[in-house]
Design a protein around this motif. Structure first.
Motif, mmCIF file in Angstrom:
data_model
loop_
_atom_site.group_PDB
_atom_site.id
_atom_site.type_symbol
_atom_site.label_atom_id
_atom_site.label_comp_id
_atom_site.label_asym_id
_atom_site.label_seq_id
_atom_site.Cartn_x
_atom_site.Cartn_y
_atom_site.Cartn_z
ATOM 1 N N GLY A 174 25.850 45.600 24.567
ATOM 2 C CA GLY A 174 24.606 46.058 23.795
ATOM 3 C C GLY A 174 24.127 47.254 23.875
ATOM 4 O O GLY A 174 24.071 48.167 22.864
ATOM 5 N N PRO A 175 23.889 47.869 25.188
ATOM 6 C CA PRO A 175 23.681 49.124 25.471
ATOM 7 C C PRO A 175 24.931 50.308 24.748
ATOM 8 O O PRO A 175 24.372 51.289 24.479
ATOM 9 C CB PRO A 175 23.614 49.477 26.880
ATOM 10 C CG PRO A 175 23.285 48.110 27.418
ATOM 11 C CD PRO A 175 23.921 47.161 26.448
ATOM 12 N N ALA A 176 26.072 49.778 24.711
ATOM 13 C CA ALA A 176 26.980 50.650 24.211
ATOM 14 C C ALA A 176 27.160 50.650 22.704
ATOM 15 O O ALA A 176 28.077 51.358 22.112
ATOM 16 C CB ALA A 176 28.490 50.325 24.924
ATOM 17 N N ALA A 177 26.609 49.665 22.194
ATOM 18 C CA ALA A 177 26.592 49.524 20.741
ATOM 19 C C ALA A 177 28.152 49.066 20.268
ATOM 20 O O ALA A 177 28.386 49.764 19.418
ATOM 21 C CB ALA A 177 26.033 50.654 20.164
ATOM 22 N N LEU A 178 28.920 48.331 21.153
ATOM 23 C CA LEU A 178 30.400 48.024 20.867
ATOM 24 C C LEU A 178 30.481 46.373 20.949
ATOM 25 O O LEU A 178 29.705 45.737 21.965
ATOM 26 C CB LEU A 178 31.289 48.662 21.726
ATOM 27 C CG LEU A 178 31.481 50.208 21.533
ATOM 28 C CD1 LEU A 178 32.098 50.592 22.646
ATOM 29 C CD2 LEU A 178 31.849 50.317 20.061
ATOM 30 N N PRO A 179 31.405 45.768 20.369
ATOM 31 C CA PRO A 179 31.487 44.278 20.679
ATOM 32 C C PRO A 179 31.909 44.268 22.321
ATOM 33 O O PRO A 179 32.822 45.128 22.545
ATOM 34 C CB PRO A 179 32.921 43.903 19.914
ATOM 35 C CG PRO A 179 32.517 45.031 18.662
ATOM 36 C CD PRO A 179 32.079 46.490 19.263
ATOM 37 N N ALA A 180 31.779 43.186 22.908
ATOM 38 C CA ALA A 180 32.066 42.899 24.132
ATOM 39 C C ALA A 180 33.415 42.927 24.286
ATOM 40 O O ALA A 180 34.085 43.654 25.707
ATOM 41 C CB ALA A 180 31.526 41.768 24.833
ATOM 42 N N LEU A 181 34.254 42.542 23.331
ATOM 43 C CA LEU A 181 35.945 42.687 23.499
ATOM 44 C C LEU A 181 36.280 43.957 23.568
ATOM 45 O O LEU A 181 37.299 44.415 24.336
ATOM 46 C CB LEU A 181 36.546 42.061 22.309
ATOM 47 C CG LEU A 181 36.269 40.519 22.537
ATOM 48 C CD1 LEU A 181 36.928 39.748 21.233
ATOM 49 C CD2 LEU A 181 37.168 39.843 23.867
ATOM 50 N N GLU A 182 35.639 44.909 22.793
ATOM 51 C CA GLU A 182 36.067 46.416 22.824
ATOM 52 C C GLU A 182 35.848 47.188 24.398
ATOM 53 O O GLU A 182 36.479 47.639 24.900
ATOM 54 C CB GLU A 182 35.348 47.194 21.740
ATOM 55 C CG GLU A 182 36.186 46.762 20.556
ATOM 56 C CD GLU A 182 35.351 47.565 19.429
ATOM 57 O OE1 GLU A 182 35.054 48.694 19.624
ATOM 58 O OE2 GLU A 182 35.428 47.334 18.088
ATOM 59 N N VAL A 183 34.495 46.595 24.752
ATOM 60 C CA VAL A 183 34.095 47.244 26.201
ATOM 61 C C VAL A 183 35.079 46.683 27.062
ATOM 62 O O VAL A 183 35.596 47.238 28.034
ATOM 63 C CB VAL A 183 32.590 46.719 26.357
ATOM 64 C CG1 VAL A 183 32.397 47.286 27.903
ATOM 65 C CG2 VAL A 183 31.647 47.269 25.410
ATOM 66 N N ALA A 184 35.680 45.414 26.967
ATOM 67 C CA ALA A 184 36.500 44.804 27.860
ATOM 68 C C ALA A 184 37.719 45.687 28.017
ATOM 69 O O ALA A 184 38.489 45.843 28.901
ATOM 70 C CB ALA A 184 36.664 43.288 27.841
ATOM 71 N N ALA A 185 38.122 45.991 26.747
ATOM 72 C CA ALA A 185 39.499 46.547 26.617
ATOM 73 C C ALA A 185 39.305 47.978 27.253
ATOM 74 O O ALA A 185 40.606 48.440 27.962
ATOM 75 C CB ALA A 185 39.969 46.577 25.111
#
Length: 360
Positions: free
Chosen positions: A54-65
């Motif tokens: 949420g804070p990064a404004a990215l899908p969680a899968l992208e943050v995980a990558a």
């Protein structure tokens, strides 16, 4: 690598990703890792990518990558997978080295194993009524949060009961100070400190008051004095005393605890030894959770689990040789695990303000 080490490793990866501009999100104060549930993948799992999405404004899968590539290169990490909506799953490299790291940490830190500085930024004010269970709970919570780096002041609504000193309880101030307070309000004991001390003595009194969760009534009957397995306090203290006796017995046989110096063959922490080692590895997380949630009962339950696992291990994998058997590398490794269990039990009891005798 211990769970605490893994948590710090993931947190460093988050901070590095933010510093490099790969993520635009606030760096959390801590990252929680948990043992993978049955049927899951890897040794540990973490939901930090979902937390930051949420804070990064990215899908969680992208943050995980983004985090996966930074964690995977760290020493001690064998494999990092992304599962489900964005969970990170970690398989640790060289389990034997990780086991050694846990036991080395216990040996080096002693009774302070599991202490840390996660709460170093916190200045806390606890307040409680003039009631023995509230006073003992506040005192135990103070010890837990101080062990995690916090600064604490404890006040009581009225003048302290003089008998509290016999339970090790100290109070910094009386009356209600004009500052924000954290109230310590367990279910009252229904007896005074003097009455409990006369019936149970200080150690059983403190255990009886601290073992139940604060919202549960404390059982303060003669069962706390039973010298048998049915009494959890006795079982915890007996496990500690037995661990110390093993060290003395090994000295008489001319050997000490240690690891296989050649590092060859399977490291002997499997079977009944594995649950005990896992509990020891989880101990720092339990202490931190007990401090964060103001819940000394969590520490008491952890000590019960360690004692139970210790006896299962002791009976299945004797640390001392029998009969004419010569001490081996396996005996030295088992003794190292037994000594670590004794240290964890003594340290946990100390945080609860309870003595850990070497002889029972």
């Amino acid at each position: 690598m211990t769970p605490a080490d893994l948590s710090r490793t993931v947190l460093r990866a988050v901070r590095r990703a933010v510093d490099e501009g790969a993520l635009r999100a606030p760096v959390p104060a801590r990252v929680r890792v948990e043992r993978t549930r049955p049927g899951g993948s890897g040794d540990y799992a973490c939901a930090v990518a979902l937390q930051l999405a949420g804070p990064a404004a990215l899908p969680a899968l992208e943050v995980a990558a983004v985090l996966r590539e930074r964690v995977a290169a760290e020493p001690g990490i064998g494999r990092v997978e992304i599962t489900g909506p964005g969970f990170l799953s970690f398989t640790l490299d060289a389990p034997a080295a990780g086991d050694r790291a846990v036991l080395d940490a216990v040996r080096e830190q002693g009774l302070a194993y599991g202490h840390g500085d996660a709460l170093r930024e916190e200045i806390l004010q606890f307040h409680h009524a003039r009631e023995v269970r509230a006073a003992v709970t506040a005192h135990a919570v103070r010890r837990l949060v101080v062990a995690q780096g916090a600064r604490v002041r404890v006040s009581c609504a009225e003048a302290s009961d003089p008998d509290w000193a016999r339970l090790g309880v100290t109070v910094d101030a009386h009356g209600t100070p004009p500052v924000p307070l954290t109230g310590i309000r367990p279910v009252p004991a229904g007896a005074t400190a003097g009455e409990l001390l006369e019936r149970l003595g200080p150690d059983a009194t403190r255990w009886g008051l601290l073992r139940p969760a604060g919202h549960d009534r404390a059982a303060l009957g003669p069962e706390l004095l039973v010298q048998g397995e049915a009494n959890p306090l006795f079982r915890v203290r007996y496990a500690h005393a037995r661990a110390r006796a093993l060290t003395r017995g090994a000295a008489l046989l001319g050997f000490t605890a240690g690891h296989d110096p050649d590092g060859e063959g399977p490291f002997p922490y499997d079977g009944a030894a594995r649950p005990l080692l896992d509990l020891i590895a989880d101990h720092p997380g339990v202490l931190l959770a007990g401090a964060r949630h103001r819940a000394p009962d969590r520490v008491a339950r952890q000590l019960e689990a360690v004692a139970h696992a210790f006896f299962d291990f002791h009976d299945s994998c004797p640390p001392l040789p029998a009969g004419d058997e010569k001490p081996s590398a396996a005996h030295r490794a088992r003794l190292a695990l037994a000594e670590a269990a004794g240290t964890v039990l003594a340290g946990g009891l100390s945080l609860l303000g309870i003595r850990a005798p070497e002889h029972l």
